[in-house]
Design an enzyme around this catalytic site. Structure first.
Site, PDB file in Angstrom:
ATOM      1  N   GLY A 135       2.855  11.923 -20.276  1.00 41.81           N
ATOM      2  CA  GLY A 135       3.127  10.637 -21.269  1.00 41.81           C
ATOM      3  C   GLY A 135       4.432  10.468 -21.367  1.00 41.81           C
ATOM      4  N   PHE A 162       4.941  17.409 -12.776  1.00 45.62           N
ATOM      5  CA  PHE A 162       5.956  17.159 -11.659  1.00 45.62           C
ATOM      6  C   PHE A 162       7.096  18.127 -11.955  1.00 45.62           C
ATOM      7  CE2 PHE A 162       5.704  12.309 -13.012  1.00 45.62           C
ATOM      8  CZ  PHE A 162       4.778  12.104 -12.054  1.00 45.62           C
ATOM      9  N   THR A 164       9.066  21.112 -10.290  1.00 40.22           N
ATOM     10  CA  THR A 164       9.542  21.831  -8.997  1.00 40.22           C
ATOM     11  C   THR A 164       9.464  23.210  -9.235  1.00 40.22           C
ATOM     12  OG1 THR A 164      10.955  19.995  -8.858  1.00 40.22           O
ATOM     13  CG2 THR A 164      11.546  21.996  -7.738  1.00 40.22           C
ATOM     14  N   GLU A 250      23.058  18.654 -12.521  1.00 42.83           N
ATOM     15  CA  GLU A 250      21.955  18.528 -11.865  1.00 42.83           C
ATOM     16  C   GLU A 250      22.329  17.165 -10.950  1.00 42.83           C
ATOM     17  OE1 GLU A 250      18.327  18.585 -13.965  1.00 42.83           O
ATOM     18  OE2 GLU A 250      16.962  17.934 -12.471  1.00 42.83           O
ATOM     19  N   GLY A 347      13.386   3.328  16.712  1.00 41.13           N
ATOM     20  CA  GLY A 347      12.129   2.502  17.337  1.00 41.13           C
ATOM     21  C   GLY A 347      10.862   3.280  16.547  1.00 41.13           C
ATOM     22  N   THR A 373      15.696   8.744 -13.658  1.00 40.95           N
ATOM     23  CA  THR A 373      15.811   7.543 -12.509  1.00 40.95           C
ATOM     24  C   THR A 373      17.069   7.004 -12.267  1.00 40.95           C
ATOM     25  OG1 THR A 373      15.060   5.732 -13.965  1.00 40.95           O
ATOM     26  CG2 THR A 373      13.250   7.326 -13.190  1.00 40.95           C
TER      27      THR A 373
HETATM   28  C1  LIG Z   1       9.418  15.719  -6.690  1.00 40.48           C
HETATM   29  C2  LIG Z   1       9.791  15.552  -7.989  1.00 40.48           C
HETATM   30  C3  LIG Z   1      10.230  16.553  -8.700  1.00 40.48           C
HETATM   31  C4  LIG Z   1      10.381  16.589 -10.157  1.00 40.48           C
HETATM   32  N1  LIG Z   1      10.904  17.772 -10.816  1.00 40.48           N
HETATM   33  C5  LIG Z   1      10.953  18.003 -12.045  1.00 40.48           C
HETATM   34  C6  LIG Z   1      11.196  19.404 -12.369  1.00 40.48           C
HETATM   35  O1  LIG Z   1      11.520  20.400 -11.966  1.00 40.48           O
HETATM   36  N2  LIG Z   1      11.302  19.064 -13.876  1.00 40.48           N
HETATM   37  C7  LIG Z   1      11.053  18.062 -14.870  1.00 40.48           C
HETATM   38  O2  LIG Z   1      11.224  18.424 -16.005  1.00 40.48           O
HETATM   39  N3  LIG Z   1      10.770  17.000 -14.158  1.00 40.48           N
HETATM   40  C8  LIG Z   1      10.762  16.881 -12.737  1.00 40.48           C
HETATM   41  N4  LIG Z   1      10.375  15.601 -12.428  1.00 40.48           N
HETATM   42  C9  LIG Z   1      10.095  14.560 -13.292  1.00 40.48           C
HETATM   43  C10 LIG Z   1      11.371  13.359 -13.053  1.00 40.48           C
HETATM   44  O3  LIG Z   1      12.408  13.682 -13.713  1.00 40.48           O
HETATM   45  C11 LIG Z   1      10.728  12.180 -13.699  1.00 40.48           C
HETATM   46  O4  LIG Z   1       9.615  11.723 -12.737  1.00 40.48           O
HETATM   47  C12 LIG Z   1      11.613  11.079 -14.004  1.00 40.48           C
HETATM   48  O5  LIG Z   1      12.733  11.464 -14.949  1.00 40.48           O
HETATM   49  C13 LIG Z   1      11.105   9.773 -14.335  1.00 40.48           C
HETATM   50  O6  LIG Z   1      10.177   9.985 -15.280  1.00 40.48           O
HETATM   51  P1  LIG Z   1       8.519   9.367 -15.223  1.00 40.48           P
HETATM   52  O7  LIG Z   1       7.972   9.508 -14.096  1.00 40.48           O
HETATM   53  O8  LIG Z   1       7.814   9.610 -16.479  1.00 40.48           O
HETATM   54  O9  LIG Z   1       8.788   7.774 -15.135  1.00 40.48           O
HETATM   55  P2  LIG Z   1       8.973   6.658 -16.441  1.00 40.48           P
HETATM   56  O10 LIG Z   1       9.869   7.273 -17.463  1.00 40.48           O
HETATM   57  O11 LIG Z   1       7.489   6.071 -17.040  1.00 40.48           O
HETATM   58  O12 LIG Z   1       9.759   5.511 -15.721  1.00 40.48           O
HETATM   59  C14 LIG Z   1       8.929   4.405 -14.911  1.00 40.48           C
HETATM   60  C15 LIG Z   1       9.857   3.194 -14.666  1.00 40.48           C
HETATM   61  O13 LIG Z   1      10.484   2.785 -16.015  1.00 40.48           O
HETATM   62  C16 LIG Z   1      11.706   2.755 -15.567  1.00 40.48           C
HETATM   63  N5  LIG Z   1      12.600   2.921 -17.033  1.00 40.48           N
HETATM   64  C17 LIG Z   1      12.125   3.884 -17.921  1.00 40.48           C
HETATM   65  N6  LIG Z   1      12.803   3.719 -19.015  1.00 40.48           N
HETATM   66  C18 LIG Z   1      13.904   2.784 -18.505  1.00 40.48           C
HETATM   67  C19 LIG Z   1      14.668   2.068 -19.484  1.00 40.48           C
HETATM   68  N7  LIG Z   1      15.167   2.356 -20.534  1.00 40.48           N
HETATM   69  N8  LIG Z   1      15.537   1.166 -18.855  1.00 40.48           N
HETATM   70  C20 LIG Z   1      15.098   0.708 -17.724  1.00 40.48           C
HETATM   71  N9  LIG Z   1      14.278   1.200 -16.864  1.00 40.48           N
HETATM   72  C21 LIG Z   1      13.337   2.271 -17.392  1.00 40.48           C
HETATM   73  C22 LIG Z   1      12.195   4.129 -14.756  1.00 40.48           C
HETATM   74  O14 LIG Z   1      13.353   3.968 -14.284  1.00 40.48           O
HETATM   75  C23 LIG Z   1      10.978   4.008 -13.962  1.00 40.48           C
HETATM   76  O15 LIG Z   1      11.340   2.958 -12.971  1.00 40.48           O
HETATM   77  C24 LIG Z   1      10.282  15.417 -10.752  1.00 40.48           C
HETATM   78  C25 LIG Z   1       9.851  14.609 -10.508  1.00 40.48           C
HETATM   79  C26 LIG Z   1       9.487  14.269  -9.269  1.00 40.48           C
HETATM   80  C27 LIG Z   1       8.899  13.175  -8.438  1.00 40.48           C
END
Ligand SMILES: Cc1cc2nc3c(=O)[nH]c(=O)nc-3n(C[C@H](O)[C@H](O)[C@H](O)COP(=O)(O)OP(=O)(O)OC[C@H]3O[C@@H](n4cnc5c(N)ncnc54)[C@H](O)[C@@H]3O)c2cc1C
Length: 385
Positions: A135, A162, A164, A250, A347, A373
């Site tokens: 969440g 998620f 790693t 990081e 291509g 992000t």
């Molecule tokens: C391949 C992979 C490896 C990962 N490895 C790790 C790991 O080792 N450890 C770990 O803890 N996590 C890990 N992650 C998690 C990663 O750090 C999160 O996916 C990332 O921080 C985004 O969180 P969320 O996916 O919950 O997106 P959300 O927070 O739900 O965001 C959804 C969208 O809303 C936007 N958004 C959210 N808040 C704001 C704001 N304030 N202003 C503008 N836009 C906003 C975001 O930019 C995004 O576009 C990994 C993710 C992936 C895909």
């Protein structure tokens, strides 16, 4: 010879170059030949961690008294560079080395360092950090996982996603709430040695669009008990500050990986378009190709100079959160643009998985998402305006 003409940064000492060369050879011999099968299995062989340990690839920047090689972040930067150039995106050694080990080096007690770091350097322990929850990702303050004090133990409950190295990690830094009513100030980092506890469970190894050989996973903690001596730092509630201090590194690392992959994409594409013929001439001879590659080279050069600069700042202890965020967001955006253009110049072959550019395309996309992000990076940068 690199396709870029960028002067070597001052931190690129002879010792760092020798290490980069050793990592490059290790990639060619022990990693690259297995990438296809690891991609199919969606995980690297556990054995490769031990091989990397023996080869001195793990924990190069950890002090020698704790089993490391006594190097610096420059060594880790070169490992990330070599992995990026050689297309090694699944083996999570850079996270293990340059993210997990530093938490223990900086915040661990003497006993924790003696206990964990030598085993991390040998590959016996594989590190991971579990921040994100189903969440909550960007809004890290809102995590729900708790570590409740019970006598001389913490009892951990919650789920993470998620993560790693999630299937292989046996040393996990769990971001938890030791005081759920105190917001960021109630956050602590608690280490779980998964081989030592009950109630810990790994969920799915998640099916991703890229970085296929990386075991990115769900993790579940159900009344997991660890001794209070597994807390990182001298008291509870320091977790958020510790995270903020380490996240700059990081984020730079994501930039470093990005620029290495841009350089590789550019090099491979230059070779390809010089060979490939269309309308009786090499694809390189079309002015559109030359312009696209000129743009790609410019972006890659600027990215390289900036990430070299940021690495220098980090080594001097001067890399701030906003500058690291610029490296992460801008380089990953440029990486996606450059790789996309390079694929286009291949291509139809660019869309075929047997061409490395296809994998680079799939592997690049997540760079804009993980580690915070790119939108969150802009939030951090804009706070300095
Ligand atoms: C391949 C992979 C490896 C990962 N490895 C790790 C790991 O080792 N450890 C770990 O803890 N996590 C890990 N992650 C998690 C990663 O750090 C999160 O996916 C990332 O921080 C985004 O969180 P969320 O996916 O919950 O997106 P959300 O927070 O739900 O965001 C959804 C969208 O809303 C936007 N958004 C959210 N808040 C704001 C704001 N304030 N202003 C503008 N836009 C906003 C975001 O930019 C995004 O576009 C990994 C993710 C992936 C895909």
């Amino acid at each position: 010879m690199s396709v870029l003409q960028v002067e070597k940064p001052a931190w690129m000492t002879e010792d760092v170059e020798i290490f980069a060369d050793a990592v490059g050879k290790f990639c060619e011999k022990e990693l690259a030949p297995h990438v296809d099968s690891w991609e199919k299995n969606e995980i690297v062989d556990r054995d490769v961690w031990y091989k990397a340990g023996e080869a001195g690839i793990l924990c190069a920047s950890v002090p020698e008294e704790y089993g490391g090689a006594g190097g610096s972040f420059a060594h880790e930067a070169m490992l990330i560079d070599q992995f990026g150039k050689k297309g090694i995106t699944g083996f999570g050694a850079s996270l293990h080395n340059a993210i997990i080990a530093p938490y223990i080096v900086h915040y661990g007690s003497e006993e924790q360092k003696q206990r964990w770091l030598p085993k991390m350097a040998s590959g016996e322990l594989v590190g991971a950090i579990a921040m994100t929850e189903p969440g909550t990702g960007s809004d890290l303050q809102n995590i729900k996982t708790t570590a409740k004090l019970d006598g001389n133990e913490y009892v951990i409950n919650g789920s993470k996603t998620f993560i790693t190295n999630g299937q292989q990690a046996n040393l996990i830094i769990v971001v938890s709430k030791t005081d759920p009513s105190a917001g960021a100030k109630g956050t602590s980092l608690v280490v779980v040695e998964t081989d030592e506890v009950e109630g810990f469970r790994r969920g799915r190894n998640l099916d991703k669009i890229g970085q296929k050989s990386q075991d990115t996973s769900e993790l579940f903690f159900d009344n997991v008990r660890v001794p209070t001596s597994n807390l990182l730092g001298t008291e509870e509630g320091q977790g958020f500050i510790q995270l903020m201090q380490q996240l700059a590194s990081e984020r730079l690392q994501i930039g470093l990986q990005g620029v290495a992959m841009m350089e590789a994409a550019l090099e491979q594409t230059v070779d390809y378009v010089k060979e490939r013929k269309a309308f009786g001439q090499a694809v390189m001879d079309f002015q559109n190709t030359q312009f696209k590659l000129a743009e790609a080279k410019t972006k890659t050069t600027v990215a390289r100079v900036f990430t070299d600069h940021c690495t220098g700042l980090l080594l001097e202890g001067k890399l701030d959160a906003a500058t690291a965020s610029m490296a992460k967001y801008w380089v990953s955006d440029m990486q996606c643009e450059v790789v996309d253009e390079c694929l286009q110049l291949h291509g139809g072959y660019g869309y075929m998985n047997e061409y490395p550019i296809a994998r680079m395309y799939r592997d690049a996309r997540v760079q804009k998402i993980y580690g915070g992000t790119n939108e969150i990076m802009k939030v951090l940068i804009s706070r300095t305006l």
